[in-house]
Scaffold this active site. Structure first.
Site, PDB file in Angstrom:
ATOM      1  N   LYS A  25      45.904  12.958  71.005  1.00  8.71           N
ATOM      2  CA  LYS A  25      46.015  13.587  72.377  1.00  8.71           C
ATOM      3  C   LYS A  25      44.532  14.331  72.498  1.00  8.71           C
ATOM      4  CE  LYS A  25      48.799  16.939  73.139  1.00  8.71           C
ATOM      5  NZ  LYS A  25      48.441  18.299  73.521  1.00  8.71           N
ATOM      6  N   SER A  26      44.132  14.950  71.511  1.00  8.20           N
ATOM      7  CA  SER A  26      42.671  15.634  71.620  1.00  8.20           C
ATOM      8  C   SER A  26      41.621  14.565  71.929  1.00  8.20           C
ATOM      9  CB  SER A  26      42.071  16.425  70.467  1.00  8.20           C
ATOM     10  OG  SER A  26      43.006  17.539  70.226  1.00  8.20           O
ATOM     11  N   ARG A  30      39.389  13.818  75.747  1.00  6.24           N
ATOM     12  CA  ARG A  30      37.943  13.527  75.791  1.00  6.24           C
ATOM     13  C   ARG A  30      37.483  12.167  76.104  1.00  6.24           C
ATOM     14  NH1 ARG A  30      39.780  17.577  72.766  1.00  6.24           N
ATOM     15  NH2 ARG A  30      38.520  19.256  71.987  1.00  6.24           N
ATOM     16  N   GLY A  98      47.056  22.751  77.974  1.00  2.56           N
ATOM     17  CA  GLY A  98      46.093  23.789  77.886  1.00  2.56           C
ATOM     18  C   GLY A  98      44.537  23.223  77.620  1.00  2.56           C
ATOM     19  N   SER A 171      38.723  28.423  68.359  1.00  2.55           N
ATOM     20  CA  SER A 171      39.165  27.484  69.393  1.00  2.55           C
ATOM     21  C   SER A 171      38.335  26.326  69.742  1.00  2.55           C
ATOM     22  CB  SER A 171      39.603  28.157  70.564  1.00  2.55           C
ATOM     23  OG  SER A 171      40.027  27.514  71.535  1.00  2.55           O
ATOM     24  N   GLN A 173      39.016  24.534  72.018  1.00  2.00           N
ATOM     25  CA  GLN A 173      39.123  24.269  73.447  1.00  2.00           C
ATOM     26  C   GLN A 173      37.924  25.177  74.120  1.00  2.00           C
ATOM     27  OE1 GLN A 173      43.044  25.042  74.720  1.00  2.00           O
ATOM     28  NE2 GLN A 173      43.830  23.341  73.740  1.00  2.00           N
ATOM     29  N   ASP A 319      48.284  22.703  65.010  1.00  3.74           N
ATOM     30  CA  ASP A 319      49.299  22.265  65.762  1.00  3.74           C
ATOM     31  C   ASP A 319      50.860  21.725  65.050  1.00  3.74           C
ATOM     32  OD1 ASP A 319      48.172  22.588  68.345  1.00  3.74           O
ATOM     33  OD2 ASP A 319      47.208  20.818  68.063  1.00  3.74           O
ATOM     34  N   ARG A 350      55.128  30.100  69.466  1.00  4.17           N
ATOM     35  CA  ARG A 350      55.689  29.318  68.225  1.00  4.17           C
ATOM     36  C   ARG A 350      56.374  29.854  66.985  1.00  4.17           C
ATOM     37  NH1 ARG A 350      51.974  23.996  69.029  1.00  4.17           N
ATOM     38  NH2 ARG A 350      53.046  23.086  70.835  1.00  4.17           N
TER      39      ARG A 350
HETATM   40  C1  S3P Z   1      42.988  21.246  71.151  1.00  2.00           C
HETATM   41  C2  S3P Z   1      42.630  22.469  70.327  1.00  2.00           C
HETATM   42  C3  S3P Z   1      43.647  23.216  69.914  1.00  2.00           C
HETATM   43  C4  S3P Z   1      45.207  22.746  69.778  1.00  2.00           C
HETATM   44  C5  S3P Z   1      45.574  21.953  70.813  1.00  2.00           C
HETATM   45  C6  S3P Z   1      44.277  20.590  71.046  1.00  2.00           C
HETATM   46  C7  S3P Z   1      41.813  20.312  71.639  1.00  2.00           C
HETATM   47  O1  S3P Z   1      43.783  24.608  70.498  1.00  2.00           O
HETATM   48  O2  S3P Z   1      46.009  23.678  69.223  1.00  2.00           O
HETATM   49  O3  S3P Z   1      46.642  21.313  70.798  1.00  2.00           O
HETATM   50  O4  S3P Z   1      42.014  19.352  71.845  1.00  2.00           O
HETATM   51  O5  S3P Z   1      40.980  20.872  71.564  1.00  2.00           O
HETATM   52  P1  S3P Z   1      42.546  25.793  70.557  1.00  2.00           P
HETATM   53  O6  S3P Z   1      41.353  25.540  70.780  1.00  2.00           O
HETATM   54  O7  S3P Z   1      43.494  26.731  71.495  1.00  2.00           O
HETATM   55  O8  S3P Z   1      42.895  26.251  69.059  1.00  2.00           O
END
Ligand code: S3P
Length: 437
Positions: A25-26, A30, A98, A171, A173, A319, A350
């Site tokens: 997914k990540s 991107r 998110g 993080s 993100q 995750d 969670r």
């Molecule tokens: C992600 C970063 C993580 C992860 C999320 C995906 C990403 O979150 O929990 O499912 O793709 O950068 P955080 O950056 O809030 O830790």
């Protein structure tokens, strides 16, 4: 409109054979983002066609990016270039994601036009100040609603400037959001992380020909460059593979191979933790695909033991904890997790939702502010509310493998955000699962 669905899982069974879970997914988010901002044609294979990634793709289409697909994981993106996006007519809906909202905030902070990011009920409760504040320090003008929640209103035409930012939370993100805004900034943007987090943004930027410096915990780039289109092969998502790693570990007689799984060192906390618990994991055919390490993972059933989870593994397995809590519930002895407060601000809280669910199936689980204490035991059947959280739903589904009675998991439609086809693939591997509308 999605109808609510439940899973009904019959106890017992084992997981065998070879399967490939959907794309990471990540990395998929991107790939869509950088492909859209690049010059030229980016061909993606193995893309996750989950709702979260489709939200990201929908946002770029709404800003004039042309793309063909996705079809069976293939997507062709005709990049608009860093300055080629057009003002969207409507707010951009990030659904449940998110990652989409926080990373898009960074990109939109550098655009000439105003924009608004909205999300579903769960996303609308999640904290956005963590990106809005540092982006504001870069010169972005971003309005949140009370408590720093979405929607985000982003004012266009504000040229960002590079900053040095020490992240208070580990993080990926936040890091990625600032680096993406940094592409548009005057000067250098430097982000320092308190602990290592997934580095897919840095790796992929380099793949698109953009210079990113990593010096220990400091990651920097200079604005004003260009992204050159490239081809991306997305590995299978280790976060989705986790449900099977845990399921096969706890179900006697299991012997399963998960193919082509991404094993980026910033993502393998789950392997490290399961190994400490006594899991039988073997990495086969380790290779590198498009800048990301990949392997087939063989997992066989094993007697798991409870452990104190090393805190440095928390960001590397963030995750994967819902599924790891199921492993802990089936292990002998006590498992203690600390240093994972971030779990409280995911798609659901969670820690609270897992503790509640584990109690529901007869397991002694106690919440702590930043973790949980789980006593391994005999998992009974029961009814679980996933609170619309995809990873909670899939975790309790595989828990059925070592339960003494049927497990019903309520509110599972959001599994499609990260793992379309979960039920079919799980059934193929040996889980006795069916969907009830
Ligand atoms: C992600 C970063 C993580 C992860 C999320 C995906 C990403 O979150 O929990 O499912 O793709 O950068 P955080 O950056 O809030 O830790």
């Amino acid at each position: 409109m999605n109808k609510s669905i439940d899973y009904l899982v019959q106890p017992g069974g084992k997981l065998t054979g070879r399967i490939r879970v959907p794309g990471d997914k990540s990395i998929s988010h991107r790939a869509v983002m950088l492909g859209s901002l690049a010059e030229g044609e980016t061909r993606v294979t193995g893309l996750l066609e989950g709702e979260d990634v489709l939200s990201t793709l929908g946002a770029f289409r709404a800003m004039g990016v042309r793309a063909e697909g996705p079809d069976k994981g293939k997507l062709v993106i005709h990049g608009a270039g860093l300055h080629g996006l057009k003002a969207p007519r409507n707010p951009l809906d990030m659904g449940n994601s998110g990652t989409a909202m926080r990373l898009m905030a960074g990109i939109l902070a550098g655009q000439a036009f105003d924009s608004e990011l909205i999300g579903d009920e769960s996303l609308s409760k999640r904290p956005m100040k963590r990106v809005a504040d540092p982006l504001g320090r870069m010169g972005a003008v971003i309005q949140t609603v009370e408590g720093g929640r979405p929607p985000l209103r982003i004012k266009g035409g504000q040229k960002p400037c590079g900053i040095e930012y020490q992240m208070p939370v580990a993080s990926a993100q936040v890091k990625s959001s600032l680096l993406l805004a940094g592409l548009y900034a005057d000067g250098e943007t430097t982000v320092t992380e308190p602990a290592p987090t997934r580095d897919h943004t840095e790796r992929m930027l380099r793949g698109f020909g953009y210079a990113v410096k990593t010096d220990g915990a400091r990651i920097s780039l200079r604005g004003g460059g260009r992204l050159k289109a490239c081809n991306i092969d997305v590995p299978a998502d280790i976060s989705s593979a986790t449900f099977f790693l845990v399921g096969a570990s706890i179900a006697p007689g299991s012997d399963l191979v998960l193919e082509h799984v991404g094993i980026n060192p910033t993502r393998i906390g789950v392997l490290n933790i399961l190994k400490l618990m006594g899991a039988n994991l073997e990495l086969l055919n380790t290779r590198e695909v498009g800048g990301e390490p990949v392997a087939d993972i063989r997992v066989r059933a094993a007697k798991l033991r409870g452990i104190r989870i090393p805190e440095d593994q928390a960001p590397l397995a963030i995750d994967e904890f819902p599924a790891l809590f199921i492993a802990a519930a089936c292990a002998s002895g006590e498992t203690i997790l600390t240093g994972a407060h971030e779990l409280r601000v995911k798609e659901s809280d969670r820690i609270a939702v897992m503790a509640q669910g584990l109690k529901q199936v007869g397991i002694d689980a106690r919440e702590t502010p930043d973790g949980i204490i789980i006593q391994g035991g005999r998992l009974q059947g029961g009814e679980i509310d996933s609170h619309g959280d995809h990873r909670i739903a899939m975790s309790f589904a595989v828990a059925g493998l070592c339960a003494t009675g049927p497990v019903t998991v309520r509110d599972c439609k959001n599994v499609d955000t990260s793992f379309p086809g979960f039920v079919g693939l799980a059934a193929q591997a040996g889980l006795s699962i069916r969907v009830v509308q």
